[in-house]
Design a protein around this motif. Structure first.
Motif, PDB file in Angstrom:
ATOM      1  N   ARG A  46      46.224  29.301 -59.173  1.00 36.22           N
ATOM      2  CA  ARG A  46      45.147  29.721 -58.274  1.00 36.22           C
ATOM      3  C   ARG A  46      43.939  30.246 -59.047  1.00 36.22           C
ATOM      4  NH1 ARG A  46      45.763  27.331 -53.436  1.00 36.22           N
ATOM      5  NH2 ARG A  46      47.979  27.332 -52.858  1.00 36.22           N
ATOM      6  N   VAL A  47      44.203  31.043 -60.077  1.00 37.44           N
ATOM      7  CA  VAL A  47      43.104  31.570 -60.874  1.00 37.44           C
ATOM      8  C   VAL A  47      42.388  30.442 -61.611  1.00 37.44           C
ATOM      9  CG1 VAL A  47      42.492  33.069 -62.796  1.00 37.44           C
ATOM     10  CG2 VAL A  47      44.132  33.849 -61.100  1.00 37.44           C
ATOM     11  N   GLY A  48      43.168  29.455 -62.075  1.00 38.36           N
ATOM     12  CA  GLY A  48      42.545  28.324 -62.745  1.00 38.36           C
ATOM     13  C   GLY A  48      41.620  27.558 -61.807  1.00 38.36           C
ATOM     14  N   LEU A  49      42.061  27.380 -60.540  1.00 39.18           N
ATOM     15  CA  LEU A  49      41.229  26.696 -59.559  1.00 39.18           C
ATOM     16  C   LEU A  49      39.940  27.465 -59.292  1.00 39.18           C
ATOM     17  CD1 LEU A  49      40.829  24.394 -57.556  1.00 39.18           C
ATOM     18  CD2 LEU A  49      42.165  25.718 -55.879  1.00 39.18           C
ATOM     19  N   PHE A  50      40.084  28.815 -59.233  1.00 34.97           N
ATOM     20  CA  PHE A  50      38.904  29.652 -58.991  1.00 34.97           C
ATOM     21  C   PHE A  50      37.906  29.510 -60.142  1.00 34.97           C
ATOM     22  CE2 PHE A  50      36.328  33.204 -57.881  1.00 34.97           C
ATOM     23  CZ  PHE A  50      36.114  33.912 -59.056  1.00 34.97           C
ATOM     24  N   CYS A  51      38.407  29.552 -61.361  1.00 32.40           N
ATOM     25  CA  CYS A  51      37.517  29.452 -62.534  1.00 32.40           C
ATOM     26  C   CYS A  51      36.802  28.098 -62.578  1.00 32.40           C
ATOM     27  CB  CYS A  51      38.325  29.682 -63.811  1.00 32.40           C
ATOM     28  SG  CYS A  51      38.934  31.365 -63.988  1.00 32.40           S
ATOM     29  N   LEU A  54      34.109  28.066 -59.797  1.00 31.54           N
ATOM     30  CA  LEU A  54      32.959  28.903 -60.126  1.00 31.54           C
ATOM     31  C   LEU A  54      32.149  28.293 -61.259  1.00 31.54           C
ATOM     32  CD1 LEU A  54      31.380  31.498 -59.686  1.00 31.54           C
ATOM     33  CD2 LEU A  54      32.964  32.656 -61.274  1.00 31.54           C
ATOM     34  N   GLY A  55      32.850  27.784 -62.293  1.00 31.81           N
ATOM     35  CA  GLY A  55      32.134  27.194 -63.429  1.00 31.81           C
ATOM     36  C   GLY A  55      31.324  25.972 -63.015  1.00 31.81           C
ATOM     37  N   GLU A  56      31.938  25.109 -62.172  1.00 29.61           N
ATOM     38  CA  GLU A  56      31.224  23.925 -61.720  1.00 29.61           C
ATOM     39  C   GLU A  56      30.004  24.288 -60.887  1.00 29.61           C
ATOM     40  OE1 GLU A  56      35.118  20.956 -61.527  1.00 29.61           O
ATOM     41  OE2 GLU A  56      34.045  21.526 -59.703  1.00 29.61           O
ATOM     42  N   SER A  57      30.134  25.323 -60.048  1.00 29.84           N
ATOM     43  CA  SER A  57      29.003  25.748 -59.208  1.00 29.84           C
ATOM     44  C   SER A  57      27.832  26.201 -60.069  1.00 29.84           C
ATOM     45  CB  SER A  57      29.452  26.864 -58.274  1.00 29.84           C
ATOM     46  OG  SER A  57      28.355  27.367 -57.536  1.00 29.84           O
ATOM     47  N   ILE A  58      28.117  27.002 -61.081  1.00 29.05           N
ATOM     48  CA  ILE A  58      27.052  27.499 -61.963  1.00 29.05           C
ATOM     49  C   ILE A  58      26.462  26.350 -62.775  1.00 29.05           C
ATOM     50  CG2 ILE A  58      26.567  29.028 -63.912  1.00 29.05           C
ATOM     51  CD1 ILE A  58      28.711  30.905 -62.821  1.00 29.05           C
ATOM     52  N   SER A  59      27.353  25.454 -63.236  1.00 33.81           N
ATOM     53  CA  SER A  59      26.891  24.333 -64.069  1.00 33.81           C
ATOM     54  C   SER A  59      25.973  23.397 -63.273  1.00 33.81           C
ATOM     55  CB  SER A  59      28.097  23.570 -64.608  1.00 33.81           C
ATOM     56  OG  SER A  59      27.678  22.447 -65.340  1.00 33.81           O
ATOM     57  N   GLU A  60      26.347  23.106 -62.005  1.00 33.34           N
ATOM     58  CA  GLU A  60      25.523  22.216 -61.178  1.00 33.34           C
ATOM     59  C   GLU A  60      24.149  22.813 -60.950  1.00 33.34           C
ATOM     60  OE1 GLU A  60      29.207  20.208 -58.628  1.00 33.34           O
ATOM     61  OE2 GLU A  60      27.743  21.539 -57.658  1.00 33.34           O
ATOM     62  N   LYS A  61      24.095  24.135 -60.692  1.00 28.49           N
ATOM     63  CA  LYS A  61      22.808  24.798 -60.463  1.00 28.49           C
ATOM     64  C   LYS A  61      21.953  24.701 -61.721  1.00 28.49           C
ATOM     65  CE  LYS A  61      22.685  28.565 -58.098  1.00 28.49           C
ATOM     66  NZ  LYS A  61      22.774  29.982 -57.632  1.00 28.49           N
ATOM     67  N   ALA A  62      22.548  24.924 -62.906  1.00 31.29           N
ATOM     68  CA  ALA A  62      21.789  24.875 -64.152  1.00 31.29           C
ATOM     69  C   ALA A  62      21.257  23.463 -64.422  1.00 31.29           C
ATOM     70  CB  ALA A  62      22.659  25.359 -65.302  1.00 31.29           C
ATOM     71  N   GLN A  63      22.119  22.462 -64.181  1.00 24.82           N
ATOM     72  CA  GLN A  63      21.692  21.078 -64.438  1.00 24.82           C
ATOM     73  C   GLN A  63      20.555  20.656 -63.508  1.00 24.82           C
ATOM     74  OE1 GLN A  63      25.218  18.667 -64.129  1.00 24.82           O
ATOM     75  NE2 GLN A  63      26.139  19.547 -66.014  1.00 24.82           N
ATOM     76  N   LYS A 236      39.274  32.209 -69.062  1.00 22.95           N
ATOM     77  CA  LYS A 236      37.835  32.049 -69.289  1.00 22.95           C
ATOM     78  C   LYS A 236      37.239  31.087 -68.254  1.00 22.95           C
ATOM     79  CE  LYS A 236      37.862  32.907 -74.270  1.00 22.95           C
ATOM     80  NZ  LYS A 236      37.509  32.384 -75.612  1.00 22.95           N
ATOM     81  N   ILE A 237      36.046  31.442 -67.809  1.00 27.85           N
ATOM     82  CA  ILE A 237      35.339  30.603 -66.839  1.00 27.85           C
ATOM     83  C   ILE A 237      34.533  29.570 -67.624  1.00 27.85           C
ATOM     84  CG2 ILE A 237      33.609  30.571 -65.005  1.00 27.85           C
ATOM     85  CD1 ILE A 237      34.472  33.405 -64.310  1.00 27.85           C
ATOM     86  N   PRO A 238      34.738  28.295 -67.388  1.00 33.08           N
ATOM     87  CA  PRO A 238      34.009  27.264 -68.158  1.00 33.08           C
ATOM     88  C   PRO A 238      32.528  27.249 -67.798  1.00 33.08           C
ATOM     89  CG  PRO A 238      35.328  26.262 -66.420  1.00 33.08           C
ATOM     90  CD  PRO A 238      35.699  27.711 -66.442  1.00 33.08           C
ATOM     91  N   TYR A 239      31.742  26.748 -68.742  1.00 32.97           N
ATOM     92  CA  TYR A 239      30.296  26.567 -68.598  1.00 32.97           C
ATOM     93  C   TYR A 239      29.537  27.887 -68.673  1.00 32.97           C
ATOM     94  CZ  TYR A 239      32.279  22.294 -66.577  1.00 32.97           C
ATOM     95  OH  TYR A 239      33.025  21.194 -66.367  1.00 32.97           O
ATOM     96  N   VAL A 240      30.236  29.029 -68.711  1.00 33.27           N
ATOM     97  CA  VAL A 240      29.558  30.344 -68.825  1.00 33.27           C
ATOM     98  C   VAL A 240      30.184  31.063 -70.016  1.00 33.27           C
ATOM     99  CG1 VAL A 240      28.923  32.498 -67.738  1.00 33.27           C
ATOM    100  CG2 VAL A 240      29.195  30.431 -66.350  1.00 33.27           C
ATOM    101  N   GLY A 241      29.436  31.269 -71.042  1.00 34.20           N
ATOM    102  CA  GLY A 241      29.992  31.864 -72.255  1.00 34.20           C
ATOM    103  C   GLY A 241      30.402  33.325 -72.059  1.00 34.20           C
ATOM    104  N   GLY A 242      31.659  33.649 -72.324  1.00 37.67           N
ATOM    105  CA  GLY A 242      32.119  35.035 -72.350  1.00 37.67           C
ATOM    106  C   GLY A 242      32.655  35.560 -71.037  1.00 37.67           C
ATOM    107  N   TRP A 243      32.459  34.851 -69.893  1.00 38.41           N
ATOM    108  CA  TRP A 243      32.988  35.348 -68.616  1.00 38.41           C
ATOM    109  C   TRP A 243      34.483  35.030 -68.526  1.00 38.41           C
ATOM    110  CZ3 TRP A 243      29.123  34.379 -63.979  1.00 38.41           C
ATOM    111  CH2 TRP A 243      27.945  35.109 -64.232  1.00 38.41           C
ATOM    112  N   GLN A 244      35.241  36.035 -67.998  1.00 41.74           N
ATOM    113  CA  GLN A 244      36.678  35.866 -67.803  1.00 41.74           C
ATOM    114  C   GLN A 244      37.053  36.358 -66.418  1.00 41.74           C
ATOM    115  OE1 GLN A 244      38.438  38.017 -71.094  1.00 41.74           O
ATOM    116  NE2 GLN A 244      38.912  36.100 -72.122  1.00 41.74           N
ATOM    117  N   ALA A 245      37.895  35.565 -65.763  1.00 41.77           N
ATOM    118  CA  ALA A 245      38.401  35.959 -64.443  1.00 41.77           C
ATOM    119  C   ALA A 245      39.756  36.634 -64.623  1.00 41.77           C
ATOM    120  CB  ALA A 245      38.522  34.729 -63.537  1.00 41.77           C
TER     121      ALA A 245
END
Length: 865
Positions: A46-51, A54-63, A236-245
């Motif tokens: 579940r935590v992996g799915l959350f990460c 969240l990572g994909e959401s942030i990555s899409e916004k940045a792209q 670790k949350i992908p696409y965001v350096g240093g964030w951890q769930a």
């Protein structure tokens, strides 16, 4: 005792309880393991799915933003319009090269022209990961910055509330409502937390988590924060350096589930266990305990029937083992019957046993007798007959006290009546019998012989000769008493030596001050005569301390060339008082006796010890002869008495007492040997030691009833005797101008010595102890020619002080003074035996002469070098 059925039931219950507890523990451990694995699997997925979400959401916004910037980099106004698709809470604005806002999202136009040139994050292009508080909305945001053409910068303040929307999709019901999901930055600051206060204050939750501990075989770990333990998982949350769930669930929630499952399993096991135990109990009762009970009842009935009765076989039931026991018991009954018949028919064997026992009793090395309860002798062995000196026929039927002790009444120490009455199990006494005027000791032990009813029928008396053992014990006790007495004498000697040391210090002060006064007082003055009387009294006190030191065997060994006749004359009055009025003292002194070199106090002690022994030997009075002779010992005489030939002065001490038996004459000089009831056995041993110390020889001649004569041979001295000093004022020895350091802990003695030396022109330094003397010597710049030091001082002894002074003043001479004898200090072991020693109390002349002698010798040595 409990019946077998009850004991069996109790055993089954105990085993069941133990098995149930063991099973409960094993189930509990299995449930705990299973729950941990379940939570680990579920949380990780579940935590992996959350990460990922969240990572994909942030990555899409940045792209998306970067694509818009790529197409509208040269048209900033158009770019800002395209960014309106961003959520309303996200704020973006455009900065000119000077850092002022030139364009901003609608709704925030009031901030146009605001100078942000000093804000650190606008100085470089960055995609920040740290949570900051927005200057415009005051909400927690993450700030991203892009550089555009013309030096302009696009700044995006991304609101973090979108993370909460992603987190709401996280199915907490599956993992438990007590779990907690949050996101931390690289530094531990809260990026997302269900409680917005943590995000708003940018709380550093990473510092709160302590005592992290990995859990075996899983990616979970146990963590403690806010004084509560949690099972935790981080990713670790992908696409965001240093964030951890992080997802944490309280340990207590896991334990509740484990206890619930274990309880249900335990209830099920308990029911099954009850059924199993009931079945086992029923089976054992039918197959074992009931047949055994019947068998016990049958055996009890067997005891009441005749010897031919047997146990019926059906009692054992269907159990093979019990059937075997029944057959064995029946066989045993048959064997007992046959044995009884054989025993009744074997009277001849009993007679053989009786003869064997009689042989053993006759050959015993200790006395044995069989007595009736009234004390009459029924049986006695030859050993006891030999002890009492009677035949067996004489002793039989006699009372034991008459047959063994030849008494008309019972022995007062005997315990026969108590043993016969059954009051004591056995009795031991020690009796003494006088035989040929010698006491003999026997150990007597009485033991009762009881019948089947417990009544005492006869008494066995054992007698053992313990005479030799008793005499050895008495000799041991006597030796112990002598040792204790010697230890007492040693303690008294130590006390005496200590008292004499302190008394010598006092006499030193008195004598020194008297002599100083004599130097300054006219001989015709009455005070001068009184000072002479005081000086003589001090000298007598000095002799008294020497006598006490002689008693304590710590006397100062100071050999001198003396006139033996003069010493005996001076000792005459003391000897007469020692002997008493019923013993006459007779002196036979040769004229012009040769001089001898001995310690006078040693010789006085020899004469007094022999006089005391003579007084003990003449209880009804008699005569003591003291005689002196000049003797030339030739080779034949020397060989006979094992002494070197030469010129001797022979001192003879003879009494008219009871004499010494010949068989003990070789032992009289041994330490602790004595024939007195309260003697120490050290008197003659001391005499022998002093004679040998002064290079002399001693012989004894004695016969019982004819008295005892001691012959003491002392070598003639080659030196001439020093004439006795006449009375009058003594001339003071020469003084000097050298520097002398005086070290003495007694104030009056130190002050006296300082005054005496100062009066002779010496430069005197003084100190009351060793450390002070070292300090005085260190501070004094000139030479110190001599140190006069007491040996026994608190803190630092005299020998140690001299060695330390020699480290800086190696040419300094030393003189030791003490109220103890020189031999007490073992100066030879310290390498200081060559130094001068002066015993207290000493006269002014002795001190000044010794000081001048040492200083002159030091000067002569220096000149010779």
């Amino acid at each position: 005792m409990k019946p077998l059925t009850v004991s069996l039931r109790n055993a089954i219950i105990v085993i069941g309880i133990f098995w149930f507890m063991l099973s409960f523990v094993l189930v509990f451990l299995a449930q705990k393991r299973e729950r941990e694995e379940f939570y680990a699997t579920l949380i990780i997925s579940r935590v992996g799915l959350f990460c990922e979400t969240l990572g994909e959401s942030i990555s899409e916004k940045a792209q998306t933003i970067e694509q818009l910037i790529a197409h509208g980099r040269n048209h900033p106004d158009e770019l800002l319009k395209r960014l309106d698709f961003l959520p309303p809470k996200d704020l973006f604005y455009l900065l000119d090269p000077q850092g002022q806002i030139v364009a901003i999202r609608k709704g925030y136009e009031e901030y146009l022209g605001l100078d942000l040139s000093r804000v650190s994050y606008v100085l470089e292009e960055t995609r920040g990961t740290e949570v900051r508080q927005s200057f415009f909305s005051q909400r927690p945001v993450v700030i991203w910055v892009w550089r555009l053409d013309g030096g302009q910068s696009l700044v995006l303040e991304m609101d973090l509330s979108f993370i909460a929307r992603v987190a709401r999709s996280f199915d907490r019901a599956i993992l438990g409502h007590e779990g907690l999901l949050f996101v931390l930055s690289q530094t531990g600051s809260v990026v997302y937390h269900p409680e917005e206060e943590f995000v708003r204050t940018r709380h550093n939750l990473g510092f709160d988590m302590v005592s992290q501990e990995d859990i075996d075989d899983s990616e979970l770990f146990q963590v403690t924060f806010h004084n509560r333990s949690y099972f935790a998982y981080r990713r670790k949350i992908p696409y965001v350096g240093g964030w951890q769930a992080y997802y944490v669930i309280p340990v207590t929630a896991v334990w509740k589930a484990v206890f619930r499952d274990t309880f249900l399993a335990g209830v099920a096991m308990g029911g099954i266990l009850v059924l199993i135990l009931f079945s086992i109990h029923h089976l054992l009762a039918r197959r074992f305990s009931r047949p055994v009970t019947k068998l016990v009842e049958a055996i009890a009935q067997l005891e009441k029937k005749s010897a031919n009765a047997l146990i019926p076989n059906h009692i054992a039931g269907e159990t093979w083992e019990l059937q075997t026991i029944v057959r064995a018991i029946n066989d045993l009954v048959a064997d007992l019957k046959r044995a009884n018949e054989e025993l009744l028919a074997s009277k001849e064997g009993a007679e053989e046993v009786k003869g064997f026992l009689e042989t053993i009793i006759s050959n015993l090395s200790i006395g044995l007798a069989v007595l009736e309860p009234d004390g009459r002798v029924r049986l006695v062995n030859p050993t006891l007959c030999a002890m009492v000196g009677r035949d067996e026929e004489e002793l039989i039927d006699l009372p034991c006290y008459t047959g063994f002790r030849r008494r008309e009444t019972p022995c007062p120490e005997c315990s026969l009546e108590e043993v016969a009455a059954g009051k004591v199990a056995s009795a031991r006494t020690v009796v003494s019998v006088l035989r040929d005027q010698e006491p003999f000791y026997y150990e007597v032990i009485l033991s009762p012989v009881r019948d089947a009813s417990g009544k005492v029928r006869q008494i066995i008396e054992l007698v053992r000769d313990i005479t030799e053992m008793r005499r050895a014990e008495e000799e041991k006790e006597a030796l112990q008493a002598q040792l204790i007495q010697a230890q007492k004498m040693e303690a008294i000697g130590r006390l005496t030596a200590g008292i004499c040391h302190d008394f010598n210090n006092i006499l030193m002060a008195v004598m020194g001050n008297v002599e100083l006064l004599l130097y300054t007082t006219d001989e015709g003055d009455t005070a001068y005569q009184r000072l002479i009387v005081i000086k003589e009294a001090v000298e007598r006190a000095n002799r008294l301390t020497r006598d006490l030191l002689a008693f304590s065997r710590r006397q100062i060994f100071s050999p001198k060339v003396i006139d033996l006749n003069e010493l005996i004359e001076n000792l005459k009055n003391l000897l007469q008082r020692t002997l008493g009025e019923d013993i006459r003292l007779r002196l036979n002194l040769v004229e012009r006796v040769w001089p001898i070199k001995v310690d006078p106090s040693h010789l006085e002690q020899i004469i007094l010890n022999l006089a005391v022994n003579a007084r003990e030997a003449m209880e009804e009075g008699g005569e003591l002869l003291i005689k002196t002779e000049n003797i030339e010992v030739d080779s034949s005489w020397a060989e006979r008495y094992q002494m070197p030939p030469g010129a001797y002065v022979r001192l003879t001490v003879a009494d008219t007492g009871c004499g010494i038996p010949e068989e003990i004459q070789d032992k009289i000089f041994e330490p602790f040997f004595t024939t007195k009831k309260e003697g120490t056995g050290l008197g003659l041993a001391t005499v022998y030691g002093i004679v040998r110390q002064n290079r002399g020889h001693i012989h004894v001649f004695s016969r019982p009833g004819e008295g005892t004569t001691f012959y003491i041979y002392l070598p003639r001295a080659d030196e001439a005797m020093v004439a006795s000093e006449e009375g009058g004022r003594e001339e003071s020895p020469a003084g000097g101008q050298e520097t002398i350091l005086v070290v003495e802990d007694e104030d009056w003695v130190r002050n006296l010595i300082v005054e005496l030396l100062s009066s002779q022109g010496y430069h005197v330094l003084s100190a009351e102890d060793g450390p002070t003397a070292l300090k005085v010597a260190e501070e004094y710049q000139g030479p110190i020619h001599l140190v006069v030091s007491d040996i026994v001082m608190p803190g630092m002894k005299g020998p140690e002080l001299v060695k330390k002074l020699w480290e800086h003043r190696p040419r300094m001479a030393a003189l030791f003074i003490s109220g103890y004898p020189k031999d007490s200090f073992n100066l030879e072991a310290l390498g200081l035996s060559h130094l001068s020693f002066l015993a207290k109390p000493f006269s002014t002349k002795d001190l000044l002469s010794r000081v001048r002698e040492i200083l002159d010798g030091q000067q002569a040595t220096a000149e010779g070098k």
